[in-house]
Scaffold this motif. Sequence first.
Motif, PDB file in Angstrom:
ATOM      1  N   MET A 131      -0.244 121.102  -4.783  1.00 54.12           N
ATOM      2  CA  MET A 131       1.063 121.250  -5.407  1.00 54.12           C
ATOM      3  C   MET A 131       2.038 121.873  -4.406  1.00 54.12           C
ATOM      4  SD  MET A 131       1.903 123.260  -8.889  1.00 54.12           S
ATOM      5  CE  MET A 131       0.490 122.757  -9.858  1.00 54.12           C
ATOM      6  N   GLU A 132       3.187 121.198  -4.205  1.00 49.04           N
ATOM      7  CA  GLU A 132       4.116 121.708  -3.188  1.00 49.04           C
ATOM      8  C   GLU A 132       5.180 122.626  -3.744  1.00 49.04           C
ATOM      9  OE1 GLU A 132       5.597 118.235  -1.285  1.00 49.04           O
ATOM     10  OE2 GLU A 132       3.600 117.765  -0.498  1.00 49.04           O
ATOM     11  N   LYS A 133       5.458 122.454  -5.007  1.00 47.99           N
ATOM     12  CA  LYS A 133       6.485 123.297  -5.646  1.00 47.99           C
ATOM     13  C   LYS A 133       6.190 123.307  -7.135  1.00 47.99           C
ATOM     14  CE  LYS A 133       8.581 119.746  -7.613  1.00 47.99           C
ATOM     15  NZ  LYS A 133       8.893 119.602  -9.012  1.00 47.99           N
ATOM     16  N   PHE A 134       6.803 124.237  -7.850  1.00 45.40           N
ATOM     17  CA  PHE A 134       6.544 124.302  -9.287  1.00 45.40           C
ATOM     18  C   PHE A 134       7.843 124.644 -10.009  1.00 45.40           C
ATOM     19  CE2 PHE A 134       5.004 126.338 -13.196  1.00 45.40           C
ATOM     20  CZ  PHE A 134       4.170 125.322 -13.664  1.00 45.40           C
ATOM     21  N   TYR A 135       8.326 123.677 -10.770  1.00 42.48           N
ATOM     22  CA  TYR A 135       9.560 123.889 -11.541  1.00 42.48           C
ATOM     23  C   TYR A 135       9.192 123.905 -13.023  1.00 42.48           C
ATOM     24  CZ  TYR A 135      14.177 122.779 -13.601  1.00 42.48           C
ATOM     25  OH  TYR A 135      15.326 122.779 -14.372  1.00 42.48           O
TER      26      TYR A 135
ATOM     27  N   THR B 205      20.929 120.296 -15.008  1.00 40.56           N
ATOM     28  CA  THR B 205      21.973 121.222 -14.529  1.00 40.56           C
ATOM     29  C   THR B 205      21.333 122.443 -13.898  1.00 40.56           C
ATOM     30  OG1 THR B 205      23.199 120.655 -16.530  1.00 40.56           O
ATOM     31  CG2 THR B 205      24.087 122.440 -15.176  1.00 40.56           C
ATOM     32  N   GLY B 206      20.319 122.960 -14.581  1.00 38.58           N
ATOM     33  CA  GLY B 206      19.698 124.216 -14.162  1.00 38.58           C
ATOM     34  C   GLY B 206      19.108 124.160 -12.763  1.00 38.58           C
ATOM     35  N   ILE B 207      18.802 122.949 -12.300  1.00 38.87           N
ATOM     36  CA  ILE B 207      18.168 122.833 -10.981  1.00 38.87           C
ATOM     37  C   ILE B 207      19.129 122.200  -9.967  1.00 38.87           C
ATOM     38  CG2 ILE B 207      16.968 120.600 -11.305  1.00 38.87           C
ATOM     39  CD1 ILE B 207      15.392 123.857  -9.978  1.00 38.87           C
ATOM     40  N   GLY B 208      20.413 122.231 -10.338  1.00 38.06           N
ATOM     41  CA  GLY B 208      21.449 121.867  -9.363  1.00 38.06           C
ATOM     42  C   GLY B 208      21.862 120.415  -9.328  1.00 38.06           C
TER      43      GLY B 208
ATOM     44  N   TRP C 171      13.369 119.085  -8.315  1.00 36.56           N
ATOM     45  CA  TRP C 171      13.196 118.069  -9.349  1.00 36.56           C
ATOM     46  C   TRP C 171      12.096 117.113  -8.916  1.00 36.56           C
ATOM     47  CZ3 TRP C 171      14.496 118.113 -14.225  1.00 36.56           C
ATOM     48  CH2 TRP C 171      14.226 116.956 -14.970  1.00 36.56           C
ATOM     49  N   SER C 172      11.185 116.563  -9.756  1.00 33.73           N
ATOM     50  CA  SER C 172      11.288 116.673 -11.196  1.00 33.73           C
ATOM     51  C   SER C 172      10.561 117.902 -11.728  1.00 33.73           C
ATOM     52  CB  SER C 172      10.683 115.430 -11.832  1.00 33.73           C
ATOM     53  OG  SER C 172       9.281 115.424 -11.642  1.00 33.73           O
ATOM     54  N   ALA C 173      10.779 118.163 -13.016  1.00 31.60           N
ATOM     55  CA  ALA C 173      10.140 119.334 -13.604  1.00 31.60           C
ATOM     56  C   ALA C 173       8.626 119.155 -13.615  1.00 31.60           C
ATOM     57  CB  ALA C 173      10.652 119.537 -15.021  1.00 31.60           C
ATOM     58  N   ASP C 174       7.925 120.222 -13.275  1.00 31.18           N
ATOM     59  CA  ASP C 174       6.463 120.179 -13.357  1.00 31.18           C
ATOM     60  C   ASP C 174       6.012 120.481 -14.769  1.00 31.18           C
ATOM     61  OD1 ASP C 174       5.464 119.950 -10.395  1.00 31.18           O
ATOM     62  OD2 ASP C 174       7.282 121.161 -10.436  1.00 31.18           O
TER      63      ASP C 174
ATOM     64  N   MET D  32      18.737 106.855 -16.634  1.00 27.10           N
ATOM     65  CA  MET D  32      19.450 107.413 -15.474  1.00 27.10           C
ATOM     66  C   MET D  32      18.715 107.117 -14.159  1.00 27.10           C
ATOM     67  SD  MET D  32      22.142 109.028 -16.582  1.00 27.10           S
ATOM     68  CE  MET D  32      22.623 109.965 -15.151  1.00 27.10           C
ATOM     69  N   GLU D  33      17.531 106.534 -14.301  1.00 25.44           N
ATOM     70  CA  GLU D  33      16.667 106.279 -13.128  1.00 25.44           C
ATOM     71  C   GLU D  33      16.366 107.556 -12.350  1.00 25.44           C
ATOM     72  OE1 GLU D  33      18.037 102.775 -10.964  1.00 25.44           O
ATOM     73  OE2 GLU D  33      18.721 101.982 -12.886  1.00 25.44           O
ATOM     74  N   ILE D  34      16.077 108.586 -13.113  1.00 25.69           N
ATOM     75  CA  ILE D  34      15.713 109.886 -12.537  1.00 25.69           C
ATOM     76  C   ILE D  34      14.214 110.086 -12.797  1.00 25.69           C
ATOM     77  CG2 ILE D  34      15.998 112.394 -12.897  1.00 25.69           C
ATOM     78  CD1 ILE D  34      18.935 111.878 -13.519  1.00 25.69           C
ATOM     79  N   PRO D  35      13.468 110.582 -11.785  1.00 24.21           N
ATOM     80  CA  PRO D  35      12.016 110.751 -11.995  1.00 24.21           C
ATOM     81  C   PRO D  35      11.686 111.620 -13.221  1.00 24.21           C
ATOM     82  CG  PRO D  35      12.601 111.138  -9.703  1.00 24.21           C
ATOM     83  CD  PRO D  35      13.886 110.969 -10.440  1.00 24.21           C
ATOM     84  N   LEU D  36      10.624 111.232 -13.902  1.00 23.83           N
ATOM     85  CA  LEU D  36      10.233 111.928 -15.139  1.00 23.83           C
ATOM     86  C   LEU D  36       9.497 113.229 -14.840  1.00 23.83           C
ATOM     87  CD1 LEU D  36       8.837 108.896 -17.188  1.00 23.83           C
ATOM     88  CD2 LEU D  36      11.151 109.835 -17.167  1.00 23.83           C
ATOM     89  N   PRO D  37       9.516 114.153 -15.815  1.00 22.89           N
ATOM     90  CA  PRO D  37       8.730 115.385 -15.622  1.00 22.89           C
ATOM     91  C   PRO D  37       7.242 115.074 -15.556  1.00 22.89           C
ATOM     92  CG  PRO D  37       9.547 115.231 -17.872  1.00 22.89           C
ATOM     93  CD  PRO D  37      10.207 114.132 -17.101  1.00 22.89           C
TER      94      PRO D  37
END
Length: 524
Positions: free
Chosen positions: A1-5, A235-238, A250-253, A276-281
């Motif tokens: 895991m590289e990051k955790f949102y 919004t919360g993640i910019g 992004w995306s949310a973990d 929106m073609e935004i990656p899913l959580p």
Amino acid sequence: MEKFYITTAIDYVNAPPHIGHAYEKIASDVIFRHYRQRGIPGFFLIGTDEHGIKIQKTANEKDVTPQDFCDEIAAKFIKEWELLDIKYNRFIRTTENDHKRVVQHIFKTLTDKGDIYKASYTGLYCTGCECFLNERELDENGLCPDHKTKPQEIKEENYFFRLSRYKDRIKDHIKANPGFILPEYRASEVLNQLKNVEDISISRSKESVSWGIPVPGDDSQIIYVWIDALSNYLTGIGYLNNPELYEKFWSADCHMIGKDILKFHAIYWTAILMGMEIPLPKTIYAHGWITVDQSKMSKSLGNVIAPSTILDSFELKSPDSLRYFLITTTTFGNDGNYSDEDFKNKVNADLANNLGNLLNRSLSMLVKYFDGNIPAEGVTSSENNELAKLAEKTRQSVIESIDNYRLALAAESIISFVDSANKYINEQVPWTLAKNDETKIQCAQVLYNVLESLRHVSVLIYPYVPSIAQDMREQLGLEGKVCDILLDDLQWGELQPGKIASKDSIKPVFLRLDSELAGEKKKK
Ligand code: MSP
């Protein structure tokens, strides 16, 4: 895991915070702190959901402007989370300007894509849910099953989102990704709900709801709260506002939410992101609900409890015991219950009698027999060392449990390690070993094994009880912050020979609730 949102549901500000809201925030805080201990960069979002009829109505009843009302209640949430030691990165409020921009952008993008259309609509609106309900969703008396209120029949011209367009893609995604909805058994609930999915109304006329974000290009309509609320995670993640932050996280973990709002996340939010073609959580985790004395909290029953009320009534200076209790009161995912009696019994047993007492008595023996010094010959290696093996096993099982959102189980394994250390000390009888010169070193080794185990415990249990963990570290004579210790660096043998304790440095890390010592007033 590289990051955790990780995100939590943003709470409605129509009522002040209670222990149900707190449960979710504490659980997320425990998970978040744990991943920090794994050296994984993280972002933790929390906030308030400030638009909609409910809030407009409550503000009107109190004769204040909705914004003033939101400011007042949002401040209460912030204060409560501070009291509970919730260490988030951002507290988002849906009345903030960057959020309005995001919501309007999403609305416009989906409109341009043909996912949003205008139509006349007659529907049954539940103000409690802030959504329209189908006839088949009502109970046998025609009431909303969650709020037990009769939904209002509303006829309006609204904007609609073509949710039905995404039905099959959502179904395929859920089936192909077993970790997308957790606990896993909730996925079938969502697949069932999907069968009846229709397009949804996503705006209200300004006459019926004025408190909200206007539809871009049509001031006569206000964007309906769920689109507004769900977009907070972007919004919360910019998103749109801080590309660097957004790209990094992004995306949310994990979207941590209660079971009652799973449909909105697993279906509505997934569809919006697809549109929106935004990656899913990665995961939407639907936790259970906390009851009080086995009843659902409600204003009418008068049993809504704020976390601060519990801290006050037990005169607790730190929130640790309440954090610990709420997370361990039930298997994570299931419903749990709070009662004063259960709270008292659980934290007295685990934190005072088991953990606190072990630290206290082993340090007291170190002072009594070695003047608080760990002799060099007392230091043990991990080889053939029962407690060292157990420390490593516990570390691994905590990691595995948290990776699977088994928060209560992880805590249980730590307490069971403490249990074993307690048994070990009873079996090894260091007080007898201390009496004899030939066995004195053995006594020091026994004490070392226990104290070194407790050092491990302080790191492992830190996400649940951050202040107690820090206190344990200090009493073990160690410098630095317990939160900075990485789980990867947790090796046997870090406690060094030398003086670590004195008669005055030993204090209970947790006072039994209702004991003679607990609470300032009782002390006096
Ligand atoms: N505003 C919406 C969420 C929007 S998220 C994009 C909302 N707010 S709420 O204030 O009603 O609830 C906030 C969170 O608290 C939800 O996840 C909800 O499930 C949770 N809980 C509310 N009461 C609860 C309990 N009694 N027990 C545990 N969690 C509870 O829904």
